[in-house]
Structure formats: C-alpha cells, structure tokens
Write a protein that holds these residues in place. Structure first.
Motif, PDB file in Angstrom:
ATOM      1  N   THR A 180      54.394   4.775 -10.656  1.00  0.00           N
ATOM      2  CA  THR A 180      54.090   4.560  -9.250  1.00  0.00           C
ATOM      3  C   THR A 180      53.014   5.540  -8.806  1.00  0.00           C
ATOM      4  O   THR A 180      52.905   6.648  -9.344  1.00  0.00           O
ATOM      5  CB  THR A 180      55.342   4.728  -8.362  1.00  0.00           C
ATOM      6  N   LEU A 181      52.228   5.136  -7.834  1.00  0.00           N
ATOM      7  CA  LEU A 181      51.101   5.936  -7.365  1.00  0.00           C
ATOM      8  C   LEU A 181      51.533   7.354  -6.994  1.00  0.00           C
ATOM      9  O   LEU A 181      52.449   7.541  -6.201  1.00  0.00           O
ATOM     10  CB  LEU A 181      50.441   5.253  -6.166  1.00  0.00           C
ATOM     11  N   GLY A 182      50.909   8.327  -7.586  1.00  0.00           N
ATOM     12  CA  GLY A 182      51.167   9.723  -7.271  1.00  0.00           C
ATOM     13  C   GLY A 182      52.326  10.352  -8.014  1.00  0.00           C
ATOM     14  O   GLY A 182      52.534  11.553  -7.926  1.00  0.00           O
ATOM     15  N   ASN A 183      53.110   9.573  -8.773  1.00  0.00           N
ATOM     16  CA  ASN A 183      54.246  10.123  -9.495  1.00  0.00           C
ATOM     17  C   ASN A 183      53.815  10.497 -10.905  1.00  0.00           C
ATOM     18  O   ASN A 183      53.558   9.633 -11.733  1.00  0.00           O
ATOM     19  CB  ASN A 183      55.394   9.110  -9.550  1.00  0.00           C
ATOM     20  N   THR A 184      53.742  11.792 -11.177  1.00  0.00           N
ATOM     21  CA  THR A 184      53.389  12.265 -12.523  1.00  0.00           C
ATOM     22  C   THR A 184      54.521  13.094 -13.126  1.00  0.00           C
ATOM     23  O   THR A 184      54.298  13.890 -14.027  1.00  0.00           O
ATOM     24  CB  THR A 184      52.090  13.095 -12.475  1.00  0.00           C
ATOM     25  N   THR A 185      55.732  12.876 -12.652  1.00  0.00           N
ATOM     26  CA  THR A 185      56.884  13.651 -13.093  1.00  0.00           C
ATOM     27  C   THR A 185      57.080  13.617 -14.598  1.00  0.00           C
ATOM     28  O   THR A 185      57.418  14.625 -15.211  1.00  0.00           O
ATOM     29  CB  THR A 185      58.159  13.139 -12.397  1.00  0.00           C
ATOM     30  N   TYR A 186      56.906  12.468 -15.220  1.00  0.00           N
ATOM     31  CA  TYR A 186      57.207  12.306 -16.645  1.00  0.00           C
ATOM     32  C   TYR A 186      55.953  12.217 -17.514  1.00  0.00           C
ATOM     33  O   TYR A 186      55.971  11.617 -18.565  1.00  0.00           O
ATOM     34  CB  TYR A 186      58.097  11.080 -16.850  1.00  0.00           C
ATOM     35  N   THR A 187      54.895  12.838 -17.050  1.00  0.00           N
ATOM     36  CA  THR A 187      53.643  12.795 -17.797  1.00  0.00           C
ATOM     37  C   THR A 187      53.388  14.119 -18.497  1.00  0.00           C
ATOM     38  O   THR A 187      54.089  15.110 -18.273  1.00  0.00           O
ATOM     39  CB  THR A 187      52.459  12.484 -16.870  1.00  0.00           C
ATOM     40  N   ARG A 188      52.380  14.123 -19.330  1.00  0.00           N
ATOM     41  CA  ARG A 188      51.966  15.328 -20.038  1.00  0.00           C
ATOM     42  C   ARG A 188      50.494  15.569 -19.732  1.00  0.00           C
ATOM     43  O   ARG A 188      49.795  14.653 -19.288  1.00  0.00           O
ATOM     44  CB  ARG A 188      52.202  15.130 -21.525  1.00  0.00           C
ATOM     45  N   PRO A 189      49.972  16.763 -19.963  1.00  0.00           N
ATOM     46  CA  PRO A 189      48.552  17.022 -19.690  1.00  0.00           C
ATOM     47  C   PRO A 189      47.684  16.040 -20.479  1.00  0.00           C
ATOM     48  O   PRO A 189      47.901  15.830 -21.673  1.00  0.00           O
ATOM     49  CB  PRO A 189      48.341  18.457 -20.181  1.00  0.00           C
ATOM     50  N   ALA A 190      46.719  15.423 -19.792  1.00  0.00           N
ATOM     51  CA  ALA A 190      45.896  14.406 -20.453  1.00  0.00           C
ATOM     52  C   ALA A 190      44.518  14.348 -19.827  1.00  0.00           C
ATOM     53  O   ALA A 190      44.362  14.525 -18.621  1.00  0.00           O
ATOM     54  CB  ALA A 190      46.562  13.039 -20.343  1.00  0.00           C
ATOM     55  N   ALA A 191      43.531  14.076 -20.685  1.00  0.00           N
ATOM     56  CA  ALA A 191      42.167  13.857 -20.216  1.00  0.00           C
ATOM     57  C   ALA A 191      41.519  12.804 -21.092  1.00  0.00           C
ATOM     58  O   ALA A 191      41.776  12.726 -22.296  1.00  0.00           O
ATOM     59  CB  ALA A 191      41.359  15.151 -20.254  1.00  0.00           C
ATOM     60  N   LEU A 192      40.683  11.981 -20.476  1.00  0.00           N
ATOM     61  CA  LEU A 192      39.902  10.952 -21.163  1.00  0.00           C
ATOM     62  C   LEU A 192      38.445  11.194 -20.793  1.00  0.00           C
ATOM     63  O   LEU A 192      38.068  11.113 -19.622  1.00  0.00           O
ATOM     64  CB  LEU A 192      40.349   9.556 -20.723  1.00  0.00           C
ATOM     65  N   LEU A 193      37.621  11.522 -21.788  1.00  0.00           N
ATOM     66  CA  LEU A 193      36.236  11.898 -21.549  1.00  0.00           C
ATOM     67  C   LEU A 193      35.321  11.024 -22.389  1.00  0.00           C
ATOM     68  O   LEU A 193      35.474  10.961 -23.612  1.00  0.00           O
ATOM     69  CB  LEU A 193      36.024  13.368 -21.935  1.00  0.00           C
ATOM     70  N   GLY A 194      34.388  10.348 -21.759  1.00  0.00           N
ATOM     71  CA  GLY A 194      33.466   9.498 -22.493  1.00  0.00           C
ATOM     72  C   GLY A 194      32.280   9.097 -21.649  1.00  0.00           C
ATOM     73  O   GLY A 194      32.168   9.467 -20.480  1.00  0.00           O
TER      74      GLY A 194
END
Length: 174
Positions: free
Chosen positions: A114-128
């Motif tokens: 859901t929008l704004g919920n990052t409770t169950y996420t891990r650090p991440a980046a996508l660069l290209g």
C-alpha cells in the motif's frame, strides 16, 4: 557463471526495438546466496574481516551486445518481491526493466504494497539509464507478436519499494 543471471529477449513496443537483456532473477539470487556449496554464494557472504567482512548488497550488470537500430541492450530484474536480508542495489548504465512487485515482502508472509507502507521492505535502489516497470501480468510471449491483439492483456497492480535514479545525460550546469 551465476545461476541467477540469464540472457533474455523481448520486444519493447514503446522503443520499437527488440530488447536483449541480462536478466537478474532475485529469487534465484536469494537461493544462491544461501547455498553453502563450493559453487554457492554463501562463501562470499559473512567473510572474516581479513577478507571482505560484509554481505553482497549490490549488483552491477552490463551487456555488450551489439547495438544496432533494431536492438536495445538492457538489464531486467525479475522475482524481486523478496530481497536478500541486507537489501539490494541493482545498477547499470543501460535501460533497466523491473518485472512484477519489487521489495514488497520480508519472506514471512508480511507485505508492503500500500502507498507509503515500507514496514516489510529492505534497503533497495534501482539505478540505470531509464527505468521501465513491467507488471506481474507481463509475458514476453504476449509481446512478441506484431498484432495489437497479442499485447491486449491488462496490467496488474505493481509495487516498487526502492530508491531510483535514472538518466546518463550529463548536466550542462545551468
């Protein structure tokens, strides 16, 4: 060769080109990182301070396929709903495609979609160079035909929980 990296080809109608992608399957990366055999990734993680002293947290992907007017070299990330424990950065100087939900679960049945919920996420980046999100309903087979009917599939709701940066054109300073 790493078991989580393959070469894939699909057609991008927006670009009007066949994409020749280095595909990184994050689910297979997780499996490889947990593999303690001589060919598994566990030997590269959690090394002593005499070695590297940290886990694999990033991937730089490159493709040197020939560039012509009808093909586009790229990187595609798939099966990325659950990232490695420490998180993951995927970077490339090429266009980057992300297929399906990315960084939306911690693997224990909890989801952050859901929008704004990052409770169950891990650090991440996508660069290209450019970022294209392909829904979970994407199929290379649906997009290989030349008729509009073969592409007529509804997109699924798709969540990407990652910092993104794209573009390789230098700033002119103004």
């Amino acid at each position: 060769c790493y078991s989580f990296v393959t070469n894939q080809t699909f057609y991008d109608y927006r670009e009007g080109k066949t994409v020749q992608a280095v595909q990184v399957d994050v689910g297979l990366l997780n499996t490889w990182l947990a593999n303690g055999s001589a060919t598994g990734g566990a030997q590269y993680n959690n090394l002593t301070m005499d070695d590297y002293g940290h886990d694999i947290w990033s991937i730089y992907a490159y493709s040197d396929v020939g560039l012509d007017s009808s093909t586009l070299p790229a990187v595609r990330v798939t099966d990325g709903a659950q990232l490695p424990t420490q998180g993951l950065t995927v970077s490339t100087q090429l266009p980057l495609y992300v297929e399906g939900n990315y960084n939306t679960t911690d693997g224990s049945g909890n989801y952050s979609t859901t929008l704004g919920n990052t409770t169950y996420t891990r650090p991440a980046a996508l660069l290209g160079d450019a970022l294209t999100v392909l829904s979970a309903n994407w199929s290379d087979a649906y997009n290989s035909g030349t008729s509009a009917g073969s592409r007529n599939v509804s997109a699924a709701n798709t969540t990407i929980n990652a910092a993104t940066m794209d573009g390789i054109v230098p700033s002119n300073g103004t």
